[in-house]
Design a protein around this motif. Structure first.
Motif, PDB file in Angstrom:
ATOM      1  N   TYR A 159      -1.582 -25.126  44.721  1.00  0.00           N
ATOM      2  CA  TYR A 159      -0.762 -24.371  43.772  1.00  0.00           C
ATOM      3  C   TYR A 159      -0.585 -25.142  42.464  1.00  0.00           C
ATOM      4  O   TYR A 159      -0.701 -24.570  41.375  1.00  0.00           O
ATOM      5  N   TYR A 160      -0.315 -26.434  42.573  1.00  0.00           N
ATOM      6  CA  TYR A 160      -0.031 -27.221  41.376  1.00  0.00           C
ATOM      7  C   TYR A 160      -1.258 -27.342  40.465  1.00  0.00           C
ATOM      8  O   TYR A 160      -1.159 -27.178  39.245  1.00  0.00           O
ATOM      9  N   GLN A 161      -2.407 -27.615  41.075  1.00  0.00           N
ATOM     10  CA  GLN A 161      -3.615 -27.787  40.270  1.00  0.00           C
ATOM     11  C   GLN A 161      -4.085 -26.458  39.686  1.00  0.00           C
ATOM     12  O   GLN A 161      -4.596 -26.423  38.562  1.00  0.00           O
ATOM     13  N   LEU A 162      -3.904 -25.388  40.428  1.00  0.00           N
ATOM     14  CA  LEU A 162      -4.284 -24.080  39.913  1.00  0.00           C
ATOM     15  C   LEU A 162      -3.350 -23.687  38.767  1.00  0.00           C
ATOM     16  O   LEU A 162      -3.797 -23.134  37.746  1.00  0.00           O
ATOM     17  N   ALA A 163      -2.077 -23.996  38.903  1.00  0.00           N
ATOM     18  CA  ALA A 163      -1.108 -23.722  37.826  1.00  0.00           C
ATOM     19  C   ALA A 163      -1.466 -24.525  36.574  1.00  0.00           C
ATOM     20  O   ALA A 163      -1.396 -24.009  35.450  1.00  0.00           O
ATOM     21  N   ARG A 169      -5.397 -22.860  30.048  1.00  0.00           N
ATOM     22  CA  ARG A 169      -6.144 -21.738  29.482  1.00  0.00           C
ATOM     23  C   ARG A 169      -5.225 -20.723  28.800  1.00  0.00           C
ATOM     24  O   ARG A 169      -5.681 -19.663  28.376  1.00  0.00           O
ATOM     25  N   GLY A 170      -3.943 -21.053  28.731  1.00  0.00           N
ATOM     26  CA  GLY A 170      -2.992 -20.138  28.106  1.00  0.00           C
ATOM     27  C   GLY A 170      -2.713 -18.915  28.947  1.00  0.00           C
ATOM     28  O   GLY A 170      -2.335 -17.860  28.432  1.00  0.00           O
ATOM     29  N   GLU A 171      -2.877 -19.023  30.260  1.00  0.00           N
ATOM     30  CA  GLU A 171      -2.673 -17.891  31.170  1.00  0.00           C
ATOM     31  C   GLU A 171      -1.487 -18.157  32.090  1.00  0.00           C
ATOM     32  O   GLU A 171      -1.568 -18.018  33.303  1.00  0.00           O
ATOM     33  N   ARG A 172      -0.373 -18.499  31.486  1.00  0.00           N
ATOM     34  CA  ARG A 172       0.814 -18.817  32.270  1.00  0.00           C
ATOM     35  C   ARG A 172       1.315 -17.630  33.092  1.00  0.00           C
ATOM     36  O   ARG A 172       2.003 -17.819  34.112  1.00  0.00           O
ATOM     37  N   PHE A 173       0.990 -16.426  32.670  1.00  0.00           N
ATOM     38  CA  PHE A 173       1.427 -15.245  33.428  1.00  0.00           C
ATOM     39  C   PHE A 173       0.880 -15.279  34.853  1.00  0.00           C
ATOM     40  O   PHE A 173       1.477 -14.690  35.773  1.00  0.00           O
ATOM     41  N   ARG A 174      -0.224 -15.971  35.032  1.00  0.00           N
ATOM     42  CA  ARG A 174      -0.817 -16.040  36.369  1.00  0.00           C
ATOM     43  C   ARG A 174      -0.037 -17.000  37.272  1.00  0.00           C
ATOM     44  O   ARG A 174      -0.123 -16.905  38.503  1.00  0.00           O
ATOM     45  N   ILE A 175       0.735 -17.899  36.664  1.00  0.00           N
ATOM     46  CA  ILE A 175       1.585 -18.777  37.458  1.00  0.00           C
ATOM     47  C   ILE A 175       2.663 -17.942  38.160  1.00  0.00           C
ATOM     48  O   ILE A 175       3.089 -18.252  39.276  1.00  0.00           O
ATOM     49  N   GLU A 176       3.081 -16.866  37.511  1.00  0.00           N
ATOM     50  CA  GLU A 176       4.055 -15.956  38.121  1.00  0.00           C
ATOM     51  C   GLU A 176       3.488 -15.363  39.409  1.00  0.00           C
ATOM     52  O   GLU A 176       4.221 -15.164  40.396  1.00  0.00           O
ATOM     53  N   HIS A 196       8.580 -26.281  41.822  1.00  0.00           N
ATOM     54  CA  HIS A 196       7.604 -26.947  40.947  1.00  0.00           C
ATOM     55  C   HIS A 196       6.904 -25.939  40.038  1.00  0.00           C
ATOM     56  O   HIS A 196       6.729 -26.194  38.839  1.00  0.00           O
ATOM     57  N   LEU A 197       6.527 -24.796  40.604  1.00  0.00           N
ATOM     58  CA  LEU A 197       5.824 -23.778  39.810  1.00  0.00           C
ATOM     59  C   LEU A 197       6.734 -23.199  38.725  1.00  0.00           C
ATOM     60  O   LEU A 197       6.291 -22.946  37.606  1.00  0.00           O
ATOM     61  N   LYS A 198       7.999 -23.001  39.073  1.00  0.00           N
ATOM     62  CA  LYS A 198       8.933 -22.471  38.076  1.00  0.00           C
ATOM     63  C   LYS A 198       9.146 -23.478  36.943  1.00  0.00           C
ATOM     64  O   LYS A 198       9.233 -23.093  35.764  1.00  0.00           O
ATOM     65  N   GLU A 199       9.214 -24.750  37.284  1.00  0.00           N
ATOM     66  CA  GLU A 199       9.343 -25.783  36.254  1.00  0.00           C
ATOM     67  C   GLU A 199       8.097 -25.792  35.369  1.00  0.00           C
ATOM     68  O   GLU A 199       8.191 -25.917  34.138  1.00  0.00           O
ATOM     69  N   LYS A 200       6.949 -25.639  35.993  1.00  0.00           N
ATOM     70  CA  LYS A 200       5.688 -25.595  35.245  1.00  0.00           C
ATOM     71  C   LYS A 200       5.649 -24.401  34.304  1.00  0.00           C
ATOM     72  O   LYS A 200       5.084 -24.462  33.217  1.00  0.00           O
ATOM     73  N   ASN A 201       6.292 -23.320  34.727  1.00  0.00           N
ATOM     74  CA  ASN A 201       6.281 -22.087  33.939  1.00  0.00           C
ATOM     75  C   ASN A 201       7.494 -21.978  33.007  1.00  0.00           C
ATOM     76  O   ASN A 201       7.729 -20.926  32.418  1.00  0.00           O
TER      77      ASN A 201
END
Length: 204
Positions: A159-163, A169-176, A196-201
């Motif tokens: 999850y972290y590396q994919l995020a 790539r400027g595709e933060r919407f995909r982190i959602e 972690h993902l929410k912090e990343k986003n």
């Protein structure tokens, strides 16, 4: 001895004693509940398992042509080739008691094998992705990790590396999308991954 100190000490000792007794009672209750569930589970008859969510490895869609002269990558591909002929089911978060209650005691050996195959699958996928990332093939590694996420893996680095890749790539919407997948996990690492993902986003 100071009377105030003595009173505080006695109060502290009473609280410690109370908490120890409370924990012991809770422990005995939990143990009793466990064995009650286990006894009930051992009496459950075999149930059909043909409609489980069996995972198919789309090996032809994965980047097997990239860096396949690398010993680690080759080992990962060979492991996946072996797994393609095996039955794979994600039972992360399920105990043996849960499995027996749901599918019957007679199926426990097969179900445990399917789950072990799943564990090997997601670990191998991340090992392969790590090797590609180290060599600069992030796009190809993302394909592998996307497949892992589609199986509801709980390997946090996936999850972290994919995020990180999508953010670059400027595709933060995909982190959602990753967060929504993580919210459905039964794993003990679920909350850590989500946080972690929410912090990343940039989410609270």
């Amino acid at each position: 001895m100071n009377i105030g100190f003595l009173g505080a000490f006695i109060t502290f000792a009473i609280l410690i004693s109370y908490n120890i007794k409370k924990n012991n009672r809770n422990g005995r209750r939990d143990e009793k509940d466990f064995w009650a569930r286990e006894t009930r589970a051992n009496s459950v008859r075999r149930k059909p398992i043909d409609k489980l969510h069996y995972i198919i490895i789309p090996l032809e869609q994965l980047p097997t042509h990239v860096l396949n002269d690398n010993a680690t990558v080759l080992e990962c591909i060979e492991t996946l080739e072996t797994l393609t002929s095996q039955k794979i089911v994600n039972f992360t978060g399920w105990t043996n008691t849960d499995l027996k209650l749901e599918y019957g005691t007679a199926n426990i050996t097969a179900l445990s094998e399917y789950d072990q195959n799943y564990t090997l699958l997601v670990r191998t996928l991340q090992k392969w992705a790590d090797e590609l990332i180290a060599a600069g093939f992030r796009k190809e590694a993302a394909v592998i990790m996307e497949f892992a996420v589609s199986t509801n893996t709980d390997v946090s680095s996936t999850y972290y590396q994919l995020a990180d890749y999508w953010a670059s790539r400027g595709e933060r919407f995909r982190i959602e999308q990753l967060i929504r997948t993580a919210e459905g996990l039964r794993s003990s690492s679920r909350n850590t991954i989500i946080r972690h993902l929410k912090e990343k986003n940039g989410q609270p």
